[in-house]
Scaffold this motif. Structure first.
Motif, PDB file in Angstrom:
ATOM      1  N   LYS A 244      -0.460   4.892   5.479  1.00 11.57           N
ATOM      2  CA  LYS A 244      -0.619   3.429   5.548  1.00 11.57           C
ATOM      3  C   LYS A 244       0.698   2.710   5.273  1.00 11.57           C
ATOM      4  O   LYS A 244       0.717   1.498   5.110  1.00 11.57           O
ATOM      5  N   MET A 245       1.785   3.455   5.199  1.00 11.69           N
ATOM      6  CA  MET A 245       3.131   2.939   4.972  1.00 11.69           C
ATOM      7  C   MET A 245       3.343   2.406   3.556  1.00 11.69           C
ATOM      8  O   MET A 245       4.292   1.668   3.293  1.00 11.69           O
ATOM      9  N   ALA A 246       2.461   2.765   2.632  1.00 10.87           N
ATOM     10  CA  ALA A 246       2.679   2.418   1.226  1.00 10.87           C
ATOM     11  C   ALA A 246       3.718   3.368   0.648  1.00 10.87           C
ATOM     12  O   ALA A 246       3.622   4.586   0.831  1.00 10.87           O
ATOM     13  N   ILE A 247       4.705   2.836  -0.041  1.00 10.55           N
ATOM     14  CA  ILE A 247       5.776   3.681  -0.561  1.00 10.55           C
ATOM     15  C   ILE A 247       5.285   4.454  -1.785  1.00 10.55           C
ATOM     16  O   ILE A 247       4.699   3.886  -2.716  1.00 10.55           O
ATOM     17  N   LEU A 248       5.501   5.772  -1.774  1.00  7.12           N
ATOM     18  CA  LEU A 248       5.052   6.651  -2.851  1.00  7.12           C
ATOM     19  C   LEU A 248       6.210   7.119  -3.727  1.00  7.12           C
ATOM     20  O   LEU A 248       6.043   7.370  -4.917  1.00  7.12           O
TER      21      LEU A 248
END
Length: 458
Positions: A244-248
């Protein structure tokens, strides 16, 4: 009075061992801490590896937890496991507080499932959740090597609000010079240099300062792919995101150096038919399991080459010189093929080549095989003529060298690309088939030509 320990760079192992053993026997707490301040932790670890468990325990218990975290982080896996076994869950968690989450995750991966769960249950929930997230990824994936010590801020914040948050977060972060910007759903939007935030007016929204961050990698992708991107585009860091393109997390260029060394070592071992897990001090049984299967595969391929030779037993029996000359053809063909193979494997590892785009380069390998084969074949032909006084034998090895080197170049070029295309490790599979091909064709071409002109050789 406490002895002052002074060592040069890369201190003498025997001297360091003697000093550490003396300090342990004396129970010299101040001396141990002085030695730790003087000697690099990597050099101390080399000595600790050879101490028995009792001596190791005494030495470590005279150090602060922060010092132990440094030794633990730089130690080899076997020593890391031994060190962690010496501490209770509470003590180990305290040692972990001085380490980056990515390093803690690596250490947790060495422990039994029961001990790992026990440690995670006793940790702060926020720390435990981060470690569980890292541990959920394969250790050789981008998510497995990323660091979570970075700063990400929402794009709706003003510069003034951002500076307050940065001041609060900075002591616990590894990357501070660049701030990653996200939207309300934590999706990566871009990056802002800390310098830009410091000089911008306080009321400026971060959204006005965002620079595009075109490079990123998914957490599930292979660490080698991350290394290729950082290497190709000369990046300091690479964001790791979910689907979802959330930065981890973030992979830094420093992190990737170790990955590149690891991948290089694995490729070297694989090309020799050795497991990546085998070390110089591996047990006899593990070394056998690692090496024997590939030796058996090589035995099968050797019999294939031998079968080709047996087809020409009559020719060899009439011209004994052929037996002495034919290893020259196959040996040079193998060397030429390995040259092409090494170049292609390196290019594949960097992500520069694939099967669809590089067919035209086969022409180059054909021309190289023709030229190099002619030069080497000419020298070999002259030497054989001078030794046996038969110009036909010289011409046969000249022609055979050209043909086999062309074949070796094409096979050495195509094999790794084909294996990579079907998701088989080319470093493991290619060398075996390359050797078989160059041997079979080398013997067949050389002995076949000799059979055709046999009346002129006898």
């Amino acid at each position: 009075m406490t002895q002052e320990y002074v060592y040069d760079y890369e201190p003498d192992y025997d001297q360091l061992m003697a000093d550490i053993e003396t300090l342990i026997q004396e129970g010299n707490l101040e001396g141990v801490r002085n030695l730790y301040e003087t000697v690099h932790s990597v050099d101390i670890d080399e000595v600790l590896e050879d101490l028995d468990d009792s001596s190791l325990r005494y030495f470590l218990f005279m150090l602060e937890f922060e010092d132990i975290s440094d030794l633990l982080e730089n130690a080899e896996e076997d020593l890391q496991i031994r060190m962690m076994e010496l501490y209770s869950t509470k003590e180990l968690i305290e040692i972990f507080t001085f380490m980056a989450n990515a390093d803690v995750a690596d250490l947790l991966g060495l422990l039994s499932t029961r001990r790992r769960k026990e440690l995670l249950n006793y940790m702060k929930k926020s720390d435990s959740n981060i470690l569980k997230m890292i541990l959920s990824f394969d250790e050789e994936s981008a998510g497995g090597v990323m660091t979570t010590e970075f700063i990400s801020l929402k794009q709706s914040l003003s510069v003034r609000e951002a500076l307050l948050k940065i001041k609060d977060i900075a002591p616990e972060t590894e990357i501070i010079e660049s701030i990653f910007i996200t939207d309300r759903q934590h999706r990566l939007q871009g990056i802002v240099d800390l310098r830009e935030i410091l000089v911008a007016p306080g009321y400026t929204p971060l959204s006005d300062l965002i620079e595009d961050m075109p490079f990123f990698i998914y957490a599930e992708d292979d660490q080698e792919e991350a290394a290729n991107i950082i290497f190709k585009y000369d990046l300091k860091y690479l964001p790791v995101v979910n689907q979802k393109m959330a930065i981890l997390g973030v992979i830094t260029s420093d992190d990737i150096i170790e990955v590149m060394e690891q991948e290089h070592s694995e490729d070297i071992l694989a090309m020799s038919g050795v497991s990546k897990d085998e070390e110089y001090d591996s047990t006899f049984a593990s070394s056998v399991r690692s090496r024997l299967p590939w030796l058996l595969v090589n035995l099968v391929t050797a019999f294939m080459a031998s079968a080709v030779v047996s087809l020409f037993e009559g020719t060899i029996s009439q011209v004994v010189a052929l037996a002495a000359a034919m290893p020259i053809v196959t040996g040079m063909g193998g060397n030429a093929g390995n040259q092409a193979l090494s170049i292609v494997l390196t290019s594949i590892a960097r992500g520069d080549m694939d099967l669809e785009d590089d067919w035209k380069l086969i022409v180059k390998e054909i021309v190289l095989g023709l030229f190099n084969g002619a030069v080497v074949g000419l020298f070999a032909g002259i030497i054989l003529y001078m030794k046996y006084g038969n110009i036909i034998l010289g011409l046969i090895i000249f022609a055979s060298m050209i043909i086999n080197m062309i074949i070796a170049g094409i096979v050495g070029f195509l094999l790794p690309l084909l294996f990579d295309h079907i998701d088989v490790d080319p470093a493991i599979s290619s060398p075996i088939f390359l050797t078989t091909t160059t041997d079979i064709f080398g013997f067949f071409v050389f002995l076949g030509l000799a059979s055709i002109v046999l009346p002129y050789l006898v």
